[in-house]
Write an enzyme that holds these catalytic residues in place. Sequence first.
Site, mmCIF file in Angstrom:
data_model
loop_
_atom_site.group_PDB
_atom_site.id
_atom_site.type_symbol
_atom_site.label_atom_id
_atom_site.label_comp_id
_atom_site.label_asym_id
_atom_site.label_seq_id
_atom_site.Cartn_x
_atom_site.Cartn_y
_atom_site.Cartn_z
ATOM 1 N N GLU A 1 -7.132 4.794 7.467
ATOM 2 C CA GLU A 1 -6.912 6.203 7.085
ATOM 3 C C GLU A 1 -8.125 6.747 6.304
ATOM 4 O O GLU A 1 -8.438 7.933 6.408
ATOM 5 C CB GLU A 1 -5.601 6.327 6.297
ATOM 6 C CG GLU A 1 -4.400 6.129 7.228
ATOM 7 C CD GLU A 1 -3.141 5.584 6.584
ATOM 8 O OE1 GLU A 1 -3.030 5.604 5.338
ATOM 9 O OE2 GLU A 1 -2.254 5.118 7.329
ATOM 10 N N GLU B 1 -5.592 -4.745 10.518
ATOM 11 C CA GLU B 1 -4.566 -3.745 10.771
ATOM 12 C C GLU B 1 -4.901 -2.991 12.046
ATOM 13 O O GLU B 1 -5.721 -2.053 12.017
ATOM 14 C CB GLU B 1 -4.496 -2.740 9.620
ATOM 15 C CG GLU B 1 -4.166 -3.360 8.289
ATOM 16 C CD GLU B 1 -3.589 -2.338 7.327
ATOM 17 O OE1 GLU B 1 -2.462 -2.565 6.859
ATOM 18 O OE2 GLU B 1 -4.241 -1.323 7.051
ATOM 19 N N LYS C 1 0.166 4.203 -0.361
ATOM 20 C CA LYS C 1 -0.492 5.396 0.197
ATOM 21 C C LYS C 1 -0.240 6.604 -0.730
ATOM 22 O O LYS C 1 -0.169 6.434 -1.939
ATOM 23 C CB LYS C 1 -0.029 5.641 1.639
ATOM 24 C CG LYS C 1 -0.216 4.374 2.492
ATOM 25 C CD LYS C 1 -0.088 4.602 3.968
ATOM 26 C CE LYS C 1 -0.312 3.292 4.700
ATOM 27 N NZ LYS C 1 -0.276 3.423 6.167
ATOM 28 N N ASN D 1 0.877 -1.178 0.000
ATOM 29 C CA ASN D 1 0.000 0.000 0.000
ATOM 30 C C ASN D 1 0.913 1.226 0.000
ATOM 31 O O ASN D 1 1.451 1.603 1.026
ATOM 32 C CB ASN D 1 -0.878 -0.049 1.262
ATOM 33 C CG ASN D 1 -1.729 1.190 1.429
ATOM 34 O OD1 ASN D 1 -1.833 2.016 0.514
ATOM 35 N ND2 ASN D 1 -2.350 1.315 2.592
ATOM 36 N N HIS E 1 -9.619 1.172 4.538
ATOM 37 C CA HIS E 1 -8.382 1.355 5.312
ATOM 38 C C HIS E 1 -8.663 2.343 6.447
ATOM 39 O O HIS E 1 -9.474 3.269 6.283
ATOM 40 C CB HIS E 1 -7.284 1.892 4.395
ATOM 41 C CG HIS E 1 -5.940 1.909 5.050
ATOM 42 N ND1 HIS E 1 -5.567 2.893 5.935
ATOM 43 C CD2 HIS E 1 -4.896 1.046 4.988
ATOM 44 C CE1 HIS E 1 -4.344 2.635 6.371
ATOM 45 N NE2 HIS E 1 -3.918 1.514 5.815
ATOM 46 N N SER F 1 3.196 -1.971 10.458
ATOM 47 C CA SER F 1 4.635 -2.015 10.710
ATOM 48 C C SER F 1 5.264 -3.377 10.396
ATOM 49 O O SER F 1 6.160 -3.832 11.095
ATOM 50 C CB SER F 1 4.943 -1.590 12.146
ATOM 51 O OG SER F 1 4.532 -0.243 12.358
ATOM 52 N N GLY G 1 2.313 2.359 10.813
ATOM 53 C CA GLY G 1 3.313 3.419 10.675
ATOM 54 C C GLY G 1 3.967 3.832 11.976
ATOM 55 O O GLY G 1 4.611 4.876 12.052
#
Length: 251
Positions: free
Chosen positions: A101, A169, A13, A11, A99, A213, A175
Amino acid sequence: MAERRKLIAGNWKMNGLKADGLELASDLAGRLKGAGAVAFDMLVCPPFPLLFPVGEAIADSPLALGGQDCAAKLSGAHTGDISPQMLKDAGCGFVILGHSERRQDHGETDAVVKAKAEAAIGQGLVAIVCVGETEAQREAGQADAVVGAQVAGSLPAGANAATVVIAYEPVWAIGTGKTATPADVAAMHGFIRAELAKVLGDADKVRILYGGSVKPGNAAELMATADVDGALVGGASLKADDFWAIGTSCR
Ligand code: PGA
Protein backbone atom coordinates in the site's frame (compact mmCIF):
# COMPACT_ATOMS: atom_id res chain seq x y z
CA MET A 1 17.51 -26.22 10.27
CA ALA A 2 17.80 -23.04 12.26
CA GLU A 3 15.25 -22.53 15.02
CA ARG A 4 13.12 -19.56 14.05
CA ARG A 5 10.54 -18.37 16.54
CA LYS A 6 7.28 -17.41 14.88
CA LEU A 7 6.32 -13.73 14.75
CA ILE A 8 2.64 -12.82 14.57
CA ALA A 9 2.44 -9.17 13.51
CA GLY A 10 -0.73 -7.11 13.40
CA ASN A 11 -0.86 -4.32 10.82
CA TRP A 12 -3.78 -2.15 11.91
CA LYS A 13 -3.35 0.07 8.84
CA MET A 14 -5.48 3.27 9.07
CA ASN A 15 -7.88 1.77 11.63
CA GLY A 16 -8.51 2.41 15.28
CA LEU A 17 -9.18 5.44 17.45
CA LYS A 18 -7.69 5.78 20.90
CA ALA A 19 -10.30 3.93 22.93
CA ASP A 20 -10.56 0.94 20.55
CA GLY A 21 -6.82 0.72 20.05
CA LEU A 22 -6.12 0.77 23.76
CA GLU A 23 -8.74 -1.88 24.40
CA LEU A 24 -7.41 -4.17 21.68
CA ALA A 25 -3.76 -3.84 22.67
CA SER A 26 -4.48 -4.20 26.40
CA ASP A 27 -6.60 -7.28 25.74
CA LEU A 28 -3.77 -8.93 23.76
CA ALA A 29 -1.15 -7.89 26.32
CA GLY A 30 -3.26 -9.44 29.08
CA ARG A 31 -3.69 -12.69 27.15
CA LEU A 32 0.07 -12.91 26.50
CA LYS A 33 0.90 -12.30 30.16
CA GLY A 34 -1.63 -14.85 31.30
CA ALA A 35 -0.63 -17.49 28.77
CA GLY A 36 2.90 -18.06 30.06
CA ALA A 37 5.10 -19.84 27.50
CA VAL A 38 3.77 -19.52 23.96
CA ALA A 39 5.23 -20.59 20.61
CA PHE A 40 5.16 -17.11 19.06
CA ASP A 41 6.18 -13.48 19.49
CA MET A 42 3.31 -11.05 19.04
CA LEU A 43 3.51 -7.52 17.65
CA VAL A 44 0.96 -4.76 17.05
CA CYS A 45 1.54 -1.89 14.59
CA PRO A 46 -1.08 0.82 15.30
CA PRO A 47 -1.41 4.13 13.45
CA PHE A 48 1.14 6.76 14.54
CA PRO A 49 -1.10 8.76 16.95
CA LEU A 50 -1.73 5.62 19.00
CA LEU A 51 1.90 4.57 19.42
CA PHE A 52 2.54 6.46 22.66
CA PRO A 53 -0.67 5.53 24.51
CA VAL A 54 -0.56 1.92 23.31
CA GLY A 55 3.15 1.72 24.11
CA GLU A 56 2.46 2.88 27.66
CA ALA A 57 -0.45 0.47 28.07
CA ILE A 58 1.55 -2.60 27.02
CA ALA A 59 4.94 -1.61 28.45
CA ASP A 60 4.93 -4.29 31.16
CA SER A 61 3.86 -7.09 28.81
CA PRO A 62 5.66 -9.17 26.16
CA LEU A 63 3.47 -7.63 23.42
CA ALA A 64 5.79 -5.74 21.03
CA LEU A 65 5.04 -2.42 19.34
CA GLY A 66 5.85 -1.32 15.80
CA GLY A 67 5.25 1.50 13.33
CA GLN A 68 3.76 1.05 9.87
CA ASP A 69 6.35 3.20 8.10
CA CYS A 70 9.11 5.68 8.90
CA ALA A 71 11.24 8.29 7.19
CA ALA A 72 14.78 7.68 6.03
CA LYS A 73 15.92 10.75 7.98
CA LEU A 74 16.18 11.16 11.76
CA SER A 75 14.88 14.72 12.10
CA GLY A 76 14.56 18.01 10.28
CA ALA A 77 12.39 19.86 7.79
CA HIS A 78 10.24 16.97 6.54
CA THR A 79 6.62 17.98 7.12
CA GLY A 80 4.36 15.06 7.88
CA ASP A 81 7.12 12.47 8.20
CA ILE A 82 7.85 10.37 11.27
CA SER A 83 11.43 9.38 12.01
CA PRO A 84 12.68 6.03 13.25
CA GLN A 85 14.05 7.83 16.29
CA MET A 86 10.48 8.92 17.14
CA LEU A 87 9.26 5.35 16.78
CA LYS A 88 11.96 4.18 19.15
CA ASP A 89 11.00 6.95 21.59
CA ALA A 90 7.41 5.69 21.56
CA GLY A 91 8.55 2.21 22.56
CA CYS A 92 8.66 0.56 19.13
CA GLY A 93 10.95 -2.37 18.44
CA PHE A 94 9.80 -2.88 14.85
CA VAL A 95 8.72 -0.96 11.77
CA ILE A 96 6.89 -2.26 8.68
CA LEU A 97 8.54 -0.92 5.53
CA GLY A 98 7.67 -1.14 1.84
CA HIS A 99 4.15 -2.46 2.35
CA SER A 100 2.46 -2.74 -1.05
CA GLU A 101 0.00 0.00 0.00
CA ARG A 102 2.99 2.34 0.55
CA ARG A 103 4.58 1.22 -2.70
CA GLN A 104 1.27 1.86 -4.55
CA ASP A 105 -0.16 4.90 -2.74
CA HIS A 106 3.11 6.72 -2.10
CA GLY A 107 5.29 5.54 -4.97
CA GLU A 108 7.86 3.93 -2.68
CA THR A 109 10.60 2.25 -4.68
CA ASP A 110 13.02 -0.43 -3.54
CA ALA A 111 15.66 2.29 -3.13
CA VAL A 112 13.35 4.28 -0.82
CA VAL A 113 12.55 1.18 1.22
CA LYS A 114 16.25 0.37 1.50
CA ALA A 115 17.06 3.89 2.76
CA LYS A 116 14.25 3.70 5.32
CA ALA A 117 15.41 0.26 6.45
CA GLU A 118 18.94 1.50 6.90
CA ALA A 119 17.76 4.43 9.03
CA ALA A 120 15.43 2.21 11.08
CA ILE A 121 18.09 -0.40 11.75
CA GLY A 122 20.49 2.40 12.72
CA GLN A 123 18.02 3.35 15.48
CA GLY A 124 17.82 -0.22 16.75
CA LEU A 125 14.51 -1.08 15.12
CA VAL A 126 13.84 -4.37 13.35
CA ALA A 127 12.77 -3.61 9.76
CA ILE A 128 9.91 -5.76 8.46
CA VAL A 129 10.49 -5.43 4.73
CA CYS A 130 7.44 -6.30 2.61
CA VAL A 131 7.66 -7.83 -0.85
CA GLY A 132 5.08 -9.40 -3.15
CA GLU A 133 3.87 -9.64 -6.72
CA THR A 134 0.61 -8.43 -8.26
CA GLU A 135 -1.90 -10.83 -9.77
CA ALA A 136 -0.90 -9.79 -13.31
CA GLN A 137 2.77 -10.41 -12.52
CA ARG A 138 1.98 -13.87 -11.12
CA GLU A 139 -0.16 -14.75 -14.13
CA ALA A 140 2.66 -13.65 -16.41
CA GLY A 141 5.06 -16.00 -14.61
CA GLN A 142 7.03 -13.10 -13.16
CA ALA A 143 6.42 -13.65 -9.44
CA ASP A 144 9.94 -14.91 -8.65
CA ALA A 145 11.64 -12.22 -10.73
CA VAL A 146 9.58 -9.43 -9.12
CA VAL A 147 10.02 -10.66 -5.55
CA GLY A 148 13.71 -11.48 -6.10
CA ALA A 149 14.35 -7.94 -7.33
CA GLN A 150 12.43 -6.45 -4.38
CA VAL A 151 14.46 -8.51 -1.89
CA ALA A 152 17.76 -7.60 -3.52
CA GLY A 153 16.85 -3.92 -3.88
CA SER A 154 15.19 -3.26 -0.53
CA LEU A 155 17.72 -4.69 1.93
CA PRO A 156 20.50 -2.45 3.22
CA ALA A 157 24.08 -3.71 3.30
CA GLY A 158 24.89 -5.44 6.55
CA ALA A 159 21.30 -6.49 7.29
CA ASN A 160 21.01 -9.74 9.17
CA ALA A 161 18.50 -11.96 10.98
CA ALA A 162 18.58 -9.74 14.07
CA THR A 163 17.74 -6.57 12.14
CA VAL A 164 15.46 -7.67 9.31
CA VAL A 165 12.27 -9.68 8.88
CA ILE A 166 10.83 -10.31 5.41
CA ALA A 167 7.05 -10.31 4.84
CA TYR A 168 5.92 -12.00 1.63
CA GLU A 169 2.52 -10.54 0.78
CA PRO A 170 1.13 -11.33 -2.66
CA VAL A 171 -0.69 -8.10 -3.53
CA TRP A 172 -3.71 -10.00 -4.84
CA ALA A 173 -4.16 -11.75 -1.47
CA ILE A 174 -4.24 -8.59 0.67
CA GLY A 175 -7.71 -7.85 2.03
CA THR A 176 -9.33 -9.98 -0.68
CA GLY A 177 -10.05 -13.20 1.20
CA LYS A 178 -7.85 -15.02 -1.36
CA THR A 179 -4.75 -16.70 0.00
CA ALA A 180 -1.87 -18.29 -1.84
CA THR A 181 -1.90 -22.10 -1.58
CA PRO A 182 0.48 -23.59 0.99
CA ALA A 183 2.46 -25.10 -1.92
CA ASP A 184 2.87 -21.68 -3.57
CA VAL A 185 3.76 -20.10 -0.24
CA ALA A 186 6.37 -22.80 0.49
CA ALA A 187 7.87 -22.36 -2.97
CA MET A 188 8.07 -18.57 -2.69
CA HIS A 189 9.43 -18.60 0.87
CA GLY A 190 12.09 -21.13 -0.16
CA PHE A 191 12.97 -18.93 -3.13
CA ILE A 192 13.19 -15.83 -0.89
CA ARG A 193 15.48 -17.65 1.55
CA ALA A 194 17.74 -18.71 -1.31
CA GLU A 195 17.85 -15.08 -2.53
CA LEU A 196 18.64 -13.91 1.01
CA ALA A 197 21.51 -16.40 1.18
CA LYS A 198 23.15 -14.53 -1.70
CA VAL A 199 23.35 -11.32 0.32
CA LEU A 200 23.19 -12.24 4.03
CA GLY A 201 25.42 -14.54 6.03
CA ASP A 202 22.63 -15.86 8.24
CA ALA A 203 19.71 -16.28 5.80
CA ASP A 204 18.66 -19.52 7.51
CA LYS A 205 17.86 -17.50 10.66
CA VAL A 206 15.83 -14.71 8.97
CA ARG A 207 12.12 -14.81 9.74
CA ILE A 208 9.95 -14.80 6.60
CA LEU A 209 6.31 -13.94 7.35
CA TYR A 210 3.38 -14.66 5.07
CA GLY A 211 0.70 -11.98 4.70
CA GLY A 212 -2.54 -11.75 2.75
CA SER A 213 -5.93 -12.71 4.17
CA VAL A 214 -4.51 -14.73 7.07
CA LYS A 215 -7.47 -15.71 9.26
CA PRO A 216 -8.04 -18.09 12.19
CA GLY A 217 -9.39 -20.66 9.70
CA ASN A 218 -6.29 -20.84 7.49
CA ALA A 219 -3.58 -19.89 9.97
CA ALA A 220 -2.66 -23.35 11.26
CA GLU A 221 -2.01 -24.69 7.75
CA LEU A 222 -0.06 -21.60 6.67
CA MET A 223 1.99 -21.47 9.88
CA ALA A 224 2.91 -25.15 9.46
CA THR A 225 4.13 -24.51 5.89
CA ALA A 226 7.86 -24.87 5.20
CA ASP A 227 9.84 -21.66 5.60
CA VAL A 228 6.87 -19.73 7.03
CA ASP A 229 8.02 -18.06 10.24
CA GLY A 230 4.92 -16.10 11.12
CA ALA A 231 2.24 -13.87 9.70
CA LEU A 232 1.64 -10.22 8.88
CA VAL A 233 -2.06 -9.82 9.52
CA GLY A 234 -4.26 -6.92 8.48
CA GLY A 235 -8.02 -7.30 8.87
CA ALA A 236 -7.93 -10.17 11.35
CA SER A 237 -5.53 -8.29 13.62
CA LEU A 238 -8.30 -5.84 14.54
CA LYS A 239 -10.23 -8.44 16.53
CA ALA A 240 -8.49 -9.73 19.65
CA ASP A 241 -10.11 -13.19 19.42
CA ASP A 242 -9.10 -13.66 15.77
CA PHE A 243 -5.58 -12.34 16.18
CA TRP A 244 -5.03 -14.43 19.30
CA ALA A 245 -6.34 -17.52 17.50
CA ILE A 246 -3.79 -16.92 14.71
CA GLY A 247 -1.04 -16.76 17.35
CA THR A 248 -2.10 -19.90 19.13
CA SER A 249 -2.29 -21.80 15.84
CA CYS A 250 1.53 -21.74 15.85
CA ARG A 251 3.16 -24.96 16.92
P1 PGA B 1 -5.01 -8.63 5.27
O1 PGA B 1 -3.77 -7.60 5.16
O2 PGA B 1 -4.66 -9.61 6.35
O3 PGA B 1 -6.19 -7.77 5.60
O4 PGA B 1 -5.10 -9.30 3.92
C1 PGA B 1 -2.44 -8.03 5.28
C2 PGA B 1 -1.49 -6.88 5.11
O5 PGA B 1 -1.70 -6.04 4.21
O6 PGA B 1 -0.50 -6.74 5.86
